[in-house]
Design a protein around this motif. Structure first.
Motif, PDB file in Angstrom:
ATOM      1  N   MET A   1      21.253  50.672  48.012  1.00 20.08           N
ATOM      2  CA  MET A   1      21.116  49.453  47.012  1.00 20.08           C
ATOM      3  C   MET A   1      21.410  48.117  47.795  1.00 20.08           C
ATOM      4  N   HIS A   2      20.602  47.120  47.954  1.00 22.70           N
ATOM      5  CA  HIS A   2      20.789  45.874  48.372  1.00 22.70           C
ATOM      6  C   HIS A   2      21.983  45.145  47.667  1.00 22.70           C
ATOM      7  N   PRO A   3      22.660  44.221  48.860  1.00 22.53           N
ATOM      8  CA  PRO A   3      23.909  43.545  48.212  1.00 22.53           C
ATOM      9  C   PRO A   3      23.607  42.437  47.247  1.00 22.53           C
ATOM     10  N   ILE A   4      24.510  42.324  46.317  1.00 22.45           N
ATOM     11  CA  ILE A   4      24.394  41.118  45.448  1.00 22.45           C
ATOM     12  C   ILE A   4      25.139  39.857  46.667  1.00 22.45           C
ATOM     13  N   THR A   5      24.223  39.074  46.823  1.00 25.85           N
ATOM     14  CA  THR A   5      24.339  37.937  47.723  1.00 25.85           C
ATOM     15  C   THR A   5      24.894  36.571  46.990  1.00 25.85           C
ATOM     16  N   ILE A   6      25.889  35.800  47.606  1.00 22.81           N
ATOM     17  CA  ILE A   6      26.245  34.665  47.154  1.00 22.81           C
ATOM     18  C   ILE A   6      26.067  33.764  48.329  1.00 22.81           C
ATOM     19  N   ILE A   7      25.449  32.610  48.123  1.00 18.46           N
ATOM     20  CA  ILE A   7      25.287  31.368  49.113  1.00 18.46           C
ATOM     21  C   ILE A   7      26.574  30.398  48.720  1.00 18.46           C
ATOM     22  N   GLY A   8      27.371  30.325  49.731  1.00 14.26           N
ATOM     23  CA  GLY A   8      28.341  29.354  49.462  1.00 14.26           C
ATOM     24  C   GLY A   8      29.461  29.603  49.046  1.00 14.26           C
ATOM     25  N   THR A   9      30.722  29.286  49.931  1.00 15.03           N
ATOM     26  CA  THR A   9      32.312  29.616  50.005  1.00 15.03           C
ATOM     27  C   THR A   9      33.046  28.587  49.430  1.00 15.03           C
ATOM     28  N   GLY A  10      32.540  27.815  48.707  1.00 15.46           N
ATOM     29  CA  GLY A  10      33.412  26.739  47.857  1.00 15.46           C
ATOM     30  C   GLY A  10      33.956  27.486  46.780  1.00 15.46           C
ATOM     31  N   LEU A  11      34.492  26.687  45.846  1.00 14.08           N
ATOM     32  CA  LEU A  11      35.460  27.265  44.546  1.00 14.08           C
ATOM     33  C   LEU A  11      34.246  28.083  43.735  1.00 14.08           C
ATOM     34  N   ALA A  12      33.101  27.643  43.591  1.00 15.56           N
ATOM     35  CA  ALA A  12      32.150  28.265  42.917  1.00 15.56           C
ATOM     36  C   ALA A  12      31.950  29.661  43.346  1.00 15.56           C
ATOM     37  N   GLY A  13      31.483  29.662  44.577  1.00 13.14           N
ATOM     38  CA  GLY A  13      30.879  30.834  45.274  1.00 13.14           C
ATOM     39  C   GLY A  13      32.039  32.093  45.254  1.00 13.14           C
ATOM     40  N   TYR A  14      33.271  31.624  45.804  1.00 15.31           N
ATOM     41  CA  TYR A  14      34.275  32.722  45.917  1.00 15.31           C
ATOM     42  C   TYR A  14      34.888  32.843  44.375  1.00 15.31           C
ATOM     43  N   THR A  15      34.759  32.098  43.442  1.00 12.83           N
ATOM     44  CA  THR A  15      35.180  32.289  41.958  1.00 12.83           C
ATOM     45  C   THR A  15      34.334  33.450  41.506  1.00 12.83           C
ATOM     46  N   VAL A  16      33.072  33.276  41.556  1.00 10.16           N
ATOM     47  CA  VAL A  16      32.082  34.348  41.227  1.00 10.16           C
ATOM     48  C   VAL A  16      32.454  35.607  41.850  1.00 10.16           C
ATOM     49  N   ALA A  17      32.680  35.669  43.134  1.00 12.78           N
ATOM     50  CA  ALA A  17      33.053  36.959  43.805  1.00 12.78           C
ATOM     51  C   ALA A  17      34.147  37.561  43.267  1.00 12.78           C
ATOM     52  N   ARG A  18      35.382  36.627  43.121  1.00 10.90           N
ATOM     53  CA  ARG A  18      36.528  37.227  42.583  1.00 10.90           C
ATOM     54  C   ARG A  18      36.469  37.871  41.187  1.00 10.90           C
ATOM     55  N   GLU A  19      35.385  37.048  40.172  1.00  2.00           N
ATOM     56  CA  GLU A  19      35.403  37.541  38.979  1.00  2.00           C
ATOM     57  C   GLU A  19      34.636  38.965  38.911  1.00  2.00           C
ATOM     58  N   LEU A  20      33.691  39.039  39.858  1.00  2.00           N
ATOM     59  CA  LEU A  20      32.877  40.364  40.087  1.00  2.00           C
ATOM     60  C   LEU A  20      33.547  41.486  40.454  1.00  2.00           C
TER      61      LEU A  20
END
Length: 381
Positions: A1-20
């Motif tokens: 399975m290919h990874p879910i990919t987030i572009i950006g490590t600001g508050l938006a990107g990192y908060t999506v990752a944390r919530e996921l």
């Protein structure tokens, strides 16, 4: 399975990752950033100097720790050059990588004015931790700071730097501070507070040219007046980063166009934060970003969730004149009702049917924020 990919490590990107990760601890996750990937609070940048915060001390969590916490691969110093939605791939230079779902959290860029002169390239903006590092270096042996733009960020920087021993001049083409965001009485109250600190104000004019001198920089304004400066900071606003999305064929207007599920016009690509336009709204603030991140994370985890925005007051970090603003929707008809005097103002925006549509509170009146927020309609229900 290919990874879910987030572009950006600001508050938006990192908060999506944390919530996921609250919903799915083990799905493959990749995060990509053009900078060093350290986690920090971007809103802190405009009032960090008075608190004697160095760039290093602003880092809350180093990137290596973020990778462990999030069980994610984080690629730093990586510029994505192309996204291919049909193939579910993107390129970092010549290298092609695949994704299952892609999240654009790429933020916004400072708006650059078309100025003339020999020192236009010396104008600084502070939009991230690296910018703040350069700004701190520039301030090292400086005394005179000119700030272009008397919006939220410009006024916050002025309030931060003047008490720290700098001679600050604030310039804006608008007739008052905070432009169209607040009624005249509030703008004037803030201006008086900044002047009481020693900040020099120039409204109704702008910078035409910037030239180098033996002792710093010379700014010529639109009324032909001249200012001298050691450091020039531009804080005239941000423009959503849309180039990568547009090149990939995604729908772009003022921002990357997304629906209520924060889905772009391409399958399996989502976007949030300063780069997006949802229901015609661009909301470059923390609270809408957090609401969006929670919704996107649920959708990525298989629980399709539309974003909702409650009323979201913004706190302006100007201790000389504390302000909380919840601006009415631009399409809302109504009038401001302003009460109070000096630094203590309550401004309420009422519709023709006497519904509260927005408010601005200053000074001691900010204590009414929670009660008034409950009376406001949601921004997006």
């Amino acid at each position: 399975m290919h990874p879910i990919t987030i572009i950006g490590t600001g508050l938006a990107g990192y908060t999506v990752a944390r919530e996921l990760r609250k919903l799915d601890k083990n799905c493959p996750l990749r995060i990509i950033t053009a900078d060093d990937g350290h986690f920090y609070s971007k809103p802190m940048l405009s009032n960090a100097f008075a608190q004697n915060k160095t760039p290093e001390s602003l880092v809350i969590t180093p990137v290596e720790q973020m990778a462990k916490q999030l069980n994610a691969e984080i690629l730093t110093q990586s510029n994505i050059t192309q996204i291919s939605p049909q193939q579910h791939t993107f390129h970092i230079n010549e290298k092609s990588l695949e994704y299952s779902q892609l999240v654009l959290a790429s933020g916004a860029d400072p708006i650059r004015l078309p100025l003339s002169g020999t020192a236009v390239d010396k104008v600084l903006s502070v939009n991230n931790l690296i910018d703040y590092t350069h700004f701190r270096v520039a301030l090292w042996d400086a005394k005179r700071v000119v700030i272009m733009g008397a919006g939220l960020i410009g006024c916050e920087f002025a309030n931060d730097l003047q008490p720290a021993g700098f001679t600050v001049t604030l310039i804006d083409l608008a007739p008052q501070a905070l432009g169209r965001l607040v009624p005249d009485a509030v703008g004037l109250a803030l201006q008086q507070a900044l002047q009481n600190l020693g900040v020099t104000l120039h409204f109704g004019k702008a910078v035409n040219s910037i030239d180098s001198t033996d002792t710093g920089y010379r700014l010529t304004l639109t009324d032909n007046s001249v200012l001298e400066a050691d450091v020039i900071l531009s804080a005239i606003g941000l423009r959503p980063r849309t180039e990568l999305a547009a090149a990939a064929g995604l729908s772009v207007e003022r921002g990357i166009v997304v629906d209520r599920y924060l889905k772009t016009s391409a399958e399996d690509i989502y976007a949030l934060g300063d780069c997006v336009q949802v229901e015609g709204l661009i909301l470059p603030f923390v609270m809408p970003l957090m609401s969006a991140a929670r919704a996107v994370a649920k959708t990525l985890a298989g629980q399709s969730t539309p974003v909702t925005y409650p009323a979201m007051p913004v706190v302006v970090k100007t201790p000389a004149c504390p302000i909380v603003v919840s601006p009415p929707a631009t399409t809302l008809e109504g009038k401001w009702q302003v009460e109070g005097e000096g630094q203590d103002i309550r401004a309420l925006f009422y519709t023709p049917t006497r519904q509260l549509g927005g408010f601005v509170l200053t000074g001691t009146k900010v204590a009414e924020k929670n009660a008034l927020t409950k009376e406001l309609p949601p921004v997006l229900a």
